[in-house]
Write an enzyme that holds these catalytic residues in place. Structure first.
Site, short mmCIF file in Angstrom:
data_model
loop_
_atom_site.label_atom_id
_atom_site.label_comp_id
_atom_site.label_asym_id
_atom_site.label_seq_id
_atom_site.Cartn_x
_atom_site.Cartn_y
_atom_site.Cartn_z
CB SER A 128 63.66 37.44 -7.39
OG SER A 128 62.72 38.25 -6.71
CG ASN A 129 63.71 38.52 -2.13
OD1 ASN A 129 62.52 38.64 -1.88
ND2 ASN A 129 64.49 39.55 -2.41
CE1 TYR A 130 61.44 30.56 -2.64
CE2 TYR A 130 63.22 30.80 -1.05
CZ TYR A 130 62.63 30.11 -2.09
OH TYR A 130 63.21 28.97 -2.57
CB ALA A 171 62.76 41.38 0.37
#
Ligand code: C5P
Length: 403
Positions: free
Chosen positions: A208-210, A276
């Protein structure tokens, strides 16, 4: 703008309560109808008689009138109002609003209000900058409450700083703007993607991402605040939409996000792709937890669908699509290429080089680039304000697409 508008003004215990008397006069002068709720503490700062005389309506403090038992229905008050304004809003009331506490008429009315809500905080500078107060204000903003920022100057405590309730004329101006903006997108359907996606590796791990989802949720609130019906396709985030015009669809993976967008895009006038989305996903998902080994491990990744690009291929004439680009180098050129490749009408560029902008921050600085050649550079602002600027720009694009 205020002619015929119904403003419910709530007053809390603060020295700034005298300013709300002036505010009532300004509202009435502009042709609005005003009803006033006061907390018990507010009565120590300004008399109910003053407020009743100015507003030409009895003051509401309790859930019922102790003399004749008449019930002050918080539900009908919330339905009556076109705007619920809490000015001055004390730190105590702001925290209770954020926490969903309902121990007075002001608060129950807030919880049942269907109209836009605005607060004008007033307190000492240390109380204002305390993390507890700031957290309450952030939460309220996320839920769509319009915050009329306090001004800086001399405070009742003798200290000098931010915390003074804004002057009545400025509050009037902001209320006017709120009404002006209110229903400009009534009847429009908007689809927004927000947050990160999660691409599972095995039952307990994912890629995943922030992304916090703050920008997408602020956009959803901003569109809904102007009367649009919003479908918010959201990856896993810890936010909740506040406006009932927002219908959230929860997804985890990019494929689920794409499916939700495609099956809800019919009749949409606007799509904002703010999520995102992970570019790659593991080719296979292990059915049980992958065990640690001494040897190296390779994870084979396959590309995810590009939702924005797929939408670009199928979008109907007149539909506005807006994407986001988070760039680290050659920003303008890369963003322009994405705009073209994904057949977008506009792309919102944020650069990781800007302090306070991008992932997980409450603020952002963006440049809007459009397919007709516009380049609109913004300054660092709160994400809610950035969202409002983006919605302003989308409204402009809608007008152009009609011509
Ligand atoms: O190509 P890049 O990921 O930088 O493009 C960013 C824009 O495209 C954003 O608007 C993002 O939401 C969208 N996007 C998408 N699906 C993907 C990747 C990006 O919709 N798989």
């Amino acid at each position: 703008m205020l002619k015929g508008k119904r403003i419910l003004l709530a007053v809390t215990g603060s020295i700034a309560a005298y300013k709300s008397a002036m505010l009532i006069r300004l509202f009435i002068k502009e042709g609005a109808e005003v009803r006033v709720i006061m907390t018990e503490m507010a009565k120590n700062f300004i008399t109910p008689l003053t407020m009743a005389t100015l507003s030409k309506n009895p003051i509401l403090v309790d859930f019922y009138n102790p003399e004749n038992g008449d019930w002050n229905s918080h539900v009908s008050l919330g339905l009556w109002a076109d705007l619920y304004l809490i000015a001055p809003a004390s730190a105590n009331t702001l925290s209770k609003m954020a926490g969903g506490i309902a121990d007075n008429l002001l608060l129950t009315t807030y919880l049942s209000a269907k109209c836009p809500v605005a607060v004008a905080p007033a307190m000492d500078l240390d109380m204002y900058r305390h993390p507890a107060t700031q957290a309450s204000l952030s939460l309220l903003r996320e839920r769509g409450v319009h915050v009329i920022e306090p001004a800086s100057g001399e405070l009742a405590s003798g200290l000098d700083g931010k915390g003074r309730m804004e002057e009545p004329e400025e509050i009037l101006h902001q209320v006017d703007e709120l009404f002006e903006r209110k229903a400009t997108l009534a009847g429009r359907k908007v689809i927004i993607t927000a947050g990160p996606t999660r691409e599972p590796i095995d039952p307990v791990r994912f890629i995943s991402n922030y992304s916090s989802g703050k920008m997408g949720y602020s956009l959803a609130e901003s569109f809904a605040g102007r009367g649009a019906d919003v479908v918010l396709v959201s990856g896993p985030v810890s936010l909740n939409p506040g406006n009932p015009r927002i219908r959230r669809i929860n997804v985890e993976t990019a494929v689920q996000m794409k499916d939700a967008v495609i099956s809800n895009v019919d009749n949409a006038d606007i799509a904002v792709l703010c999520a995102a989305v992970a570019d790659y996903a593991p080719e296979t998902v292990a059915s049980s937890k992958i065990k640690r080994k001494q040897s190296d491990m390779t994870l084979n990744l396959v590309p995810n669908p590009d939702i924005a690009a797929e939408l670009g291929k199928i979008k109907k004439k007149g539909m506005i699509t807006v994407g986001f680009a988070l760039e680290t180098d050659n920003e303008l050129e890369n963003a322009r290429q994405k705009l073209k490749r994904k057949n977008l009408d506009a792309i919102v560029l944020n650069s990781l080089k800007d302090e306070g902008a991008g992932f997980a921050h409450d603020t952002n600085r963006v440049t809007i680039i459009s397919s007709c050649g516009d380049v609109v550079e913004g300054v660092l602002k709160r994400k809610e304000e950035v969202a409002s600027d983006i919605v302003d720009y989308v409204e402009k694009l809608l007008l152009c697409s009609r011509d």
